[in-house]
Design a protein around this motif. Structure first.
Motif, short mmCIF file in Angstrom:
data_model
loop_
_atom_site.label_atom_id
_atom_site.label_comp_id
_atom_site.label_asym_id
_atom_site.label_seq_id
_atom_site.Cartn_x
_atom_site.Cartn_y
_atom_site.Cartn_z
N PHE B 37 0.81 -1.21 0.00
CA PHE B 37 0.00 0.00 0.00
C PHE B 37 0.84 1.26 0.00
O PHE B 37 1.88 1.34 0.66
N GLY B 38 0.34 2.23 -0.75
CA GLY B 38 0.92 3.56 -0.68
C GLY B 38 -0.17 4.55 -0.32
O GLY B 38 -1.35 4.18 -0.25
N GLY B 45 0.13 15.17 -5.78
CA GLY B 45 -0.31 14.02 -6.55
C GLY B 45 0.62 12.82 -6.48
O GLY B 45 0.39 11.79 -7.12
N ARG B 46 1.70 12.92 -5.69
CA ARG B 46 2.65 11.80 -5.63
C ARG B 46 2.06 10.64 -4.83
O ARG B 46 1.41 10.83 -3.81
N ILE B 47 2.35 9.43 -5.30
CA ILE B 47 2.01 8.24 -4.53
C ILE B 47 3.27 7.80 -3.78
O ILE B 47 4.30 7.53 -4.38
N LEU B 48 3.17 7.81 -2.45
CA LEU B 48 4.31 7.50 -1.59
C LEU B 48 4.19 6.06 -1.11
O LEU B 48 3.13 5.65 -0.64
N GLU B 67 -3.52 0.71 -3.47
CA GLU B 67 -2.72 -0.51 -3.53
C GLU B 67 -1.83 -0.38 -4.76
O GLU B 67 -2.32 -0.11 -5.86
N VAL B 68 -0.54 -0.54 -4.60
CA VAL B 68 0.37 -0.28 -5.72
C VAL B 68 0.80 -1.60 -6.37
O VAL B 68 0.62 -2.69 -5.81
N ALA B 69 1.41 -1.47 -7.54
CA ALA B 69 1.84 -2.63 -8.32
C ALA B 69 2.95 -3.39 -7.58
O ALA B 69 3.69 -2.81 -6.79
N GLN B 70 3.06 -4.67 -7.90
CA GLN B 70 4.11 -5.48 -7.29
C GLN B 70 5.25 -5.71 -8.27
O GLN B 70 6.09 -6.57 -8.07
N GLY B 102 3.83 3.00 -11.26
CA GLY B 102 2.76 3.92 -10.89
C GLY B 102 3.03 4.71 -9.62
O GLY B 102 2.20 5.52 -9.21
N THR B 103 4.17 4.50 -8.98
CA THR B 103 4.46 5.25 -7.76
C THR B 103 5.49 6.34 -8.05
O THR B 103 6.07 6.38 -9.14
#
Ligand SMILES: [Zn+2]
Lengths: 380, 153, 388
Positions: B37-38, B45-48, B67-70, B102-103
């Motif tokens: 998770f981020g 707009g950043r995903i941390l 939920e971010v990519a693996q 995507g992060t």
């Protein structure tokens, strides 16, 4: 003083243990302090924090950990260790040079995650001599208390009255960790610790996060109509070997003399309206009051008997409950100063003293029997 | 130095109990379920990742969970060939920064799943920009090592 | 900038494995030397700034207590500055601000470390984030090697060239250490020795890495009036800069390290430096790892991004080059961490006051000093000059 410096905003979170982690807790208190004066992170000039590496949290170089929580990303910031009033002084100096018009101060200590207080203070001792003998802040304070009572005839009941007063005052302080309505007998009959100290005469292990915004004169007037001005500061360090020191003639005299001189204070007991002192051991409040010149040496026992230092007294000392009520090791000096700020602004809530407060004194100490002292004076 | 005097051998061991707090508790509960998770900052707009309660740059709360990519690409790495206190596994191993798809920040973990005993061979194989994919442990405890490592995809 | 601030004295210990002395004696060695060098007495000191790495390094907490007497700080105001690896430069900054603010005229600054008494890399590991990152950070070598690798891969420069340049730096600095009486590691190495030494944390090999040192450094900062009265050779503080970045390694780009860029820029702006390679006469860059030193050259504007390996191989930063870097042998040969940053400032002062002895850069007038620390987070810079 070359340039005037004001305190314009204060925020704190304190108590026994919060569910938040250190990182988030530090961010919350910073955010609250800035929000109170409508500051954004972009407006922030410089940051000086205070925290400790005395094995607290098992994290070394703690300022690496909380750097961005204090708004310091890509800022010029620094950090003081051991005593948070050091950070106050350093922050004020940064503004006085004219390089910055505001400085955020942070004092950060999450006692709930730390080993027992004296497990850490044992590590102040050199590894060859003092440490092996188990010398800690508590055992050295016990020596000091014994010497104090014997020299001046101050009684253990008079020492216990400090705890009665401060834990009672703490009933009015939402941030207190320990509080309650106790009698002198309750204090003296609490669990024995290093005699003559008993458990309720020894400060607990607490959390304390304090954020304080300092500003130059010009900036302060833009941010608030109630700036509280920095008037004086002093600090002094004593010799290391406990046996080399006179435990009743401390460096607090030196630190106070510097601060009074800078603030132009001639008669502290008349000119100081309220004092917040660091008294991790009840009797130390009496000794520190003497060293600060609030009464003559040995006279603090009578002073507390007369009620002078009560919240309604002529010179209230620790209306917040002091360190006996909340003891976040490194943060306690700045916490005292934050309380002084609230008293001057009339914002101390239920523990606001009865009299008008123009000048407040904050004191911090750390080390065996007060090896190091710092004194700050602020006023209208 | 000419003369060495006596030395004292001593040791300090101290226990610590560190609070995860709500945000990191949720992140690690995700790990136990093989999820990363981020949190997203609504301002920049950043995903941390790992999830943060606030954006260090914008200094505002981040309350949007993602939920971010693996899978991701390698940003930087080091072949660690010395022993240190608290190491995650016996050396040699590869510590690495990778950018999960995507992060907006790099994620620190291990690269593994192949023989790294020979340094020269390993160096030829590991390249910045290479694609990586998460490999999970079967025995997960809501801990950072629930992710065993990232392997070449 | 506040009041002008000068530096009138420097004292260093012989750095190295100093099991011949207890820690307070090591500190005292540097303090005695600074009094000797400056001609001042302890009674002249208005305040003391001390600093070190965290307690875990030597297993002693709040060392200003233990060293109160060794620092001659009894009865004096004290500040205790700690910012991880950048502690030394932060100590110098604190002393500078103390005098510049008008709150003191004479300040003693002391940095110290006795790394051989503890487990340095275990300590460094405890700097890292405990929930996510501590396992992978691999002490100081791990995190700085990942940074070095990130930088080395950025500009399409052949790995072999970068490797050669790093080896050149190692050879130069190891040679330079022979000209510095206080340096720790004094060995002659060849480029092949460096390139064939054992991989510690790729791309860093054993001879790309600093040692574990014991040492202390002390300096005295004074106001302009005091300097005038004393009439001694004085180095003047021309610029101070500092920047810090996020704790989470991965949040910021470390290949072109913006914290380093901005820390230097802040100091340059104050010092009026437009072209660092021309305007500076010598630099003491904090270089525990050879590769990282090249990254710093780029961040400090000593050359263009990606330009460092070529210029290193051309000798631009050698002792006889256009901008000599680390003529003292630098951190690569001496690293008592809490003192290391202060030693960089001290070396810069020695250069601009013409007191650097065998490693003196002729006619050095403006010198740059630097330290870095944290989990790839902090950079601090101090620029000193021979003229006010
Ligand atoms: Zn943001």
């Amino acid at each position: 003083m070359s340039k005037k410096v004001a305190i314009v905003s204060v925020a704190q979170s304190a108590g026994p243990a919060s569910k938040d982690n250190f990182y988030d807790q530090a961010y919350r208190v910073t955010r609250e302090c800035l929000d109170k004066v409508g500051m954004t992170r972009d407006d922030l000039g410089t940051v000086v924090s205070a925290s400790s590496d005395i094995f607290h949290g098992g994290i070394s170089c703690a300022n690496a950990y909380y750097w961005e929580t204090t708004g310091a990303f890509l800022k010029n910031a620094s950090r003081q260790d051991g005593e948070s009033l050091f950070a106050f002084m350093y922050g004020a100096m940064r503004i006085m040079t004219g390089q910055y018009d505001n400085c955020l101060l942070l004092a950060l200590c999450k006692g709930s995650e730390n080993p027992e207080n004296d497990t850490c203070t044992l590590m102040f001792g050199d590894p060859f001599y003092h440490r092996n003998l188990g010398l800690t802040e508590t055992t050295s304070a016990a020596f000091q208390m014994q010497a104090y009572m014997e020299k001046y005839g101050v009684t253990k009941e008079q020492c216990a009255k400090v705890a009665v007063k401060n834990l009672g005052n703490a009933l009015r302080n939402p941030y207190a960790h320990r509080r309650g309505k106790y009698t002198v007998a309750d204090i003296l009959n609490s669990a024995p610790a290093a005699a003559p100290l008993t458990d309720l005469q020894i400060a607990p292990k607490s959390e304390g996060f304090v954020a304080m915004l300092l500003a130059s004169e010009k900036k302060a007037k833009k941010l608030t109509d109630k700036p509280v001005w920095f008037k004086g500061y002093g600090s002094s360090l004593d010799t290391y070997f406990l046996g080399d020191r006179d435990l009743l003639k401390t460096q607090l005299r030196t630190a106070a003399a510097q601060a009074y001189k800078m603030a132009g204070i001639k008669d502290p007991k008349k000119e100081i309206d309220v004092a917040e002192v660091t008294e991790p051991y009840a009797f130390q409040e009496l000794l520190w009051c003497e060293e600060l010149g609030f009464c003559k040496p040995g006279g603090a026992g009578k002073m507390i008997d007369k009620g002078t230092t009560e919240i309604s007294g002529a010179l209230p000392v620790n209306p917040s409950g002091g360190v006996l009520a909340n003891n976040p090791y490194v943060s306690r000096g700045l916490q005292r100063l934050a309380e002084g700020f609230l008293q001057i602004r009339g914002e101390a809530g239920e523990h606001q003293v009865d009299k008008k407060v123009k000048t407040a004194l904050a004191h911090g100490t750390h080390g065996f029997a007060g090896q190091c002292h710092a004194v700050a004076i602020i006023g209208v | 130095m000419s003369k060495e005097y006596k030395t004292l051998m001593t040791e300090i061991r101290l226990p610590y109990e560190l609070a995860y707090g709500p945000v990191w508790t949720r992140f690690f509960e995700g790990m136990a379920e093989k999820k990363i998770f981020g949190t997203k900052c609504t301002k920049c707009g950043r995903i941390l990742v790992p999830a943060r309660s606030f954006c260090p740059r914008c200094f505002i709360d981040t309350d949007e969970w993602v939920e971010v990519a693996q899978t991701g690409t390698l940003t930087a790495w080091s072949y660690v060939n010395y022993r240190y206190y608290g190491m995650p596994t016996e050396p040699p191993f590869i510590s690495a920064l990778l950018r999960l798809d995507g992060t907006d920040v790099d994620f620190l973990h291990l690269i593994g799943g192949f023989d790294v005993s020979d340094f020269e061979k390993t160096r030829k194989m590991v390249k910045n920009g290479m694609r990586l994919k998460a490999v999970w442990s079967d025995d997960r405890k809501a801990h950072i090592m629930d992710l065993k490592y990232f392997k070449p995809a | 900038m506040g009041r002008p601030v000068g530096i009138i004295g420097v004292g260093q210990t012989k750095h190295g494995r100093r099991m011949d002395v207890a820690y307070p004696e090591l500190v005292r060695e540097a303090v005695l030397r600074v009094f000797e060098d400056s001609g001042l007495e302890p009674s002249d000191i208005d305040g003391v700034v001390s600093g070190t790495m965290p307690s875990m390094m030597e297993g002693v907490a709040l060392t200003h207590f233990y060293f109160a007497d060794a620092m001659q700080a009894v009865g004096k105001p004290i500040l205790k500055t700690e910012t991880c690896g950048s502690t030394g430069v932060s100590i110098a900054h604190t002393a500078y601000y103390w005098v510049a603010s008008g709150m003191a005229d004479v300040v003693l600054a002391v940095g110290h470390e006795k790394m051989n008494e503890g487990d340095a890399q275990a300590t460094m590991t405890t700097v890292a984030e405990p929930f996510y990152q501590r396992y992978f950070i691999a002490g100081a070598p791990g995190v700085f090697s990942m940074q070095s690798q990130m930088w080395a891969d950025r500009y399409g420069i052949p790995e072999a060239k970068i490797r050669d340049a790093a080896a050149h730096i190692s050879v130069e600095h190891h040679n330079a250490a022979f000209e510095n009486p206080y340096a720790h590691v004094k060995i002659r190495v060849t480029a092949d020795d460096v390139k064939n030494s054992r991989v510690i944390t790729y791309p860093v090999r054993l001879l790309d890495v600093c040692p574990t040192s014991d040492g202390a450094c002390a300096m005295i900062f004074v106001s302009q009036n005091k300097a005038k009265k004393l009439g001694r050779k004085t180095a003047w503080v021309k610029g101070v800069g500092y920047r810090g970045e996020e704790y989470f390694f991965g949040d910021s780009d470390k290949g072109l390290w913006q914290g380093a860029v901005l820390a230097a820029k802040q100091a340059y702006d104050q010092a009026g430096i437009k072209n660092p390679r021309k305007d500076l006469d010598v630099a003491e860059v904090y270089n525990p790892f050879t590769f990282q030193e090249m990254l710093f050259y780029e961040c400090f504007g000593f050359c263009e991004p990606g330009g460092a390996p070529d210029m290193v191989l051309k000798g631009t930063f050698d002792k006889k080059g256009q901008l000599p870097c680390d003529p003292s042998g630098g951190v690569l040969c001496t690293n008592p961490i809490g003192a290391t940053g202060l030693i960089r400032v001290a070396e810069a002062v020695l250069q601009v006051t013409g007191k650097a002895g065998e490693h003196q850069i002729p006619k050095a007038k403006t010198a740059f000093s630097h330290a870095m620390g944290g989990v790839d987070q902090f950079n601090g810079v101090m620029i000193v000059g021979s003229e006010l």
